[in-house]
Design an enzyme around this catalytic site. Structure first.
Site, short mmCIF file in Angstrom:
data_model
loop_
_atom_site.label_atom_id
_atom_site.label_comp_id
_atom_site.label_asym_id
_atom_site.label_seq_id
_atom_site.Cartn_x
_atom_site.Cartn_y
_atom_site.Cartn_z
N SER A 139 0.87 -1.18 0.00
CA SER A 139 0.00 0.00 0.00
C SER A 139 0.91 1.23 0.00
CB SER A 139 -0.85 -0.02 1.28
OG SER A 139 -1.40 1.25 1.53
N TYR A 152 -1.45 -1.53 10.69
CA TYR A 152 -1.64 -1.73 9.25
C TYR A 152 -0.48 -1.10 8.47
CZ TYR A 152 -3.51 -1.60 4.53
OH TYR A 152 -3.66 -1.76 3.16
N1 LIG Z 1 -8.75 -1.06 -0.72
C1 LIG Z 1 -7.76 -0.25 -0.39
O1 LIG Z 1 -7.98 0.94 -0.12
C2 LIG Z 1 -6.35 -0.74 -0.39
C3 LIG Z 1 -5.32 0.21 -0.49
C4 LIG Z 1 -4.00 -0.23 -0.48
C5 LIG Z 1 -3.73 -1.57 -0.36
N2 LIG Z 1 -4.74 -2.47 -0.26
C6 LIG Z 1 -4.39 -3.89 -0.11
O2 LIG Z 1 -4.93 -4.62 -1.19
C7 LIG Z 1 -5.13 -5.96 -0.79
C8 LIG Z 1 -6.49 -6.44 -1.25
O3 LIG Z 1 -7.48 -5.69 -0.62
P1 LIG Z 1 -8.83 -5.24 -1.32
O4 LIG Z 1 -8.90 -3.78 -1.23
O5 LIG Z 1 -9.01 -5.88 -2.62
O6 LIG Z 1 -9.86 -5.80 -0.22
P2 LIG Z 1 -11.08 -6.82 -0.27
O7 LIG Z 1 -11.98 -6.52 -1.41
O8 LIG Z 1 -11.63 -6.78 1.11
O9 LIG Z 1 -10.40 -8.23 -0.54
C9 LIG Z 1 -9.70 -8.94 0.44
C10 LIG Z 1 -9.55 -10.38 -0.01
O10 LIG Z 1 -8.77 -11.07 0.97
C11 LIG Z 1 -9.49 -12.22 1.42
N3 LIG Z 1 -9.16 -12.49 2.82
C12 LIG Z 1 -9.41 -11.71 3.90
N4 LIG Z 1 -9.04 -12.34 5.02
C13 LIG Z 1 -8.54 -13.55 4.65
C14 LIG Z 1 -8.01 -14.67 5.35
N5 LIG Z 1 -7.94 -14.67 6.69
N6 LIG Z 1 -7.61 -15.74 4.65
C15 LIG Z 1 -7.71 -15.76 3.30
N7 LIG Z 1 -8.20 -14.75 2.59
C16 LIG Z 1 -8.61 -13.65 3.25
C17 LIG Z 1 -10.98 -11.86 1.21
O11 LIG Z 1 -11.82 -13.01 1.09
P3 LIG Z 1 -12.55 -13.71 2.35
O12 LIG Z 1 -13.09 -12.60 3.18
O13 LIG Z 1 -13.58 -14.61 1.76
O14 LIG Z 1 -11.49 -14.49 3.04
C18 LIG Z 1 -10.89 -11.12 -0.12
O15 LIG Z 1 -10.83 -12.02 -1.19
C19 LIG Z 1 -4.90 -6.01 0.72
O16 LIG Z 1 -3.63 -6.52 0.99
C20 LIG Z 1 -4.97 -4.54 1.13
O17 LIG Z 1 -4.19 -4.27 2.27
C21 LIG Z 1 -6.05 -2.09 -0.28
#
Ligand SMILES: NC(=O)c1ccc[n+]([C@@H]2O[C@H](COP(=O)([O-])OP(=O)(O)OC[C@H]3O[C@@H](n4cnc5c(N)ncnc54)[C@H](OP(=O)(O)O)[C@@H]3O)[C@@H](O)[C@H]2O)c1
Length: 257
Positions: A139, A152
């Protein structure tokens, strides 16, 4: 169809799902990992075109025994993972002393421990084959300290530093490793982390498909640090120039909003 697979964690929604679409488009076989079986089944159905092989694995990456189950499955079925996308991650929001330890522990287990374990497991095999790569999702939080999201931000700094260090070690092995560092993205991540963005702040969220596209293209080119979006690149650069004490104060103010 070959027996090489791209393993994507957190593939059932958001950035992970968008990355899965791109790898599928280019003919890769996929292993999709997340906890919720139904959501995984939905995305598998959406991605399935009979040209690519798709395996879905419901695994809770915060649990060591479930990561062992994942690794054993790959081993037992002699599956070759030539690309690993460590995308799954969660956030936590609030004052450090007020966030429940169980949430912080889970965050550390997923964002740091599972990512490190999977990288340690798959990387030596990639080196042996002199091909493949790892895309770690951090991130823009990785570049700063983050009051109100202390654990985080620190977890993402770990991911960035780990990726950069491994990149240097890998120079002559034909294997690449990149770190995707998005700014705020329109996914369910924010609400799951307990972050309530104002309507104004919501306007600055990037779409997950755009973030994934930039990540995918730049990973293929072997770029080490990938920051999608001009504004995010400028913010990261500006933050580097600021004294850390000022940076912390600005981030506290922004995160409070
Ligand atoms: N959205 C933002 O603003 C943002 C910004 C910068 C970086 N990121 C990073 O991008 C990455 C993806 O996030 P996203 O924004 O796409 O969020 P998201 O839509 O909430 O997706 C998260 C994914 O991780 C899975 N997950 C969560 N807990 C888990 C566990 N214990 N075991 C296995 N799978 C798990 C979820 O599926 P289940 O719940 O079914 O397990 C889902 O598929 C993360 O690393 C986040 O830190 C996000």
């Amino acid at each position: 169809m070959d027996n090489n697979y791209v393993l994507i964690t957190g593939a059932s929604s958001g950035i992970g799902f968008e990355l899965a679409k791109l790898f599928k488009r280019d003919g890769h076989n996929l292993i999709l990992v997340a906890r919720d079986k139904e959501k995984l089944k939905n995305v598998t159905d959406k991605l399935n075109n009979k040209k690519n092989k798709i395996i879905m694995l419901d695994v809770d990456l915060s649990k060591e025994e479930e990561i062992n189950k994942l690794i054993n499955y790959i081993d037992d079925n002699e599956i070759k993972v030539n690309i690993l996308v460590n995308n799954a991650g969660i956030g936590s929001f609030g004052n450090f002393t007020e966030i429940d330890w169980n949430i912080e522990e889970k965050l550390i287990d997923i964002n740091i421990k599972a990512l490190t374990r999977l990288t340690k497991y798959f990387l030596p095999k990639m080196i042996e084959n002199k091909s493949g790569g790892i895309l770690n999702v951090a991130s823009t939080a990785a570049f700063a300290s983050g009051p109100k999201m202390a654990t985080y931000y620190a977890s993402k700094a770990y991911v960035l530093n780990l990726t950069e260090a491994i990149h240097e070690e890998l120079r002559s092995f034909g294997v690449k490793i990149s770190c995707l560092c998005p700014g705020p993205v329109r996914t369910s991540f924010q609400s799951k982390a307990g972050i309530n963005k104002s309507e104004k702040a919501k306007k600055y969220l990037m779409d997950a498909d755009i973030v994934a596209k930039v990540g995918y293209e730049e990973f293929k080119k072997g770029k080490v640090i990938i920051i999608p979006g001009f504004k995010n690149k400028i913010l990261v650069k500006a933050n580097r120039l600021l004294p850390r004490a000022i940076s912390r104060k600005i981030i506290l103010k922004t995160n409070k909003k």
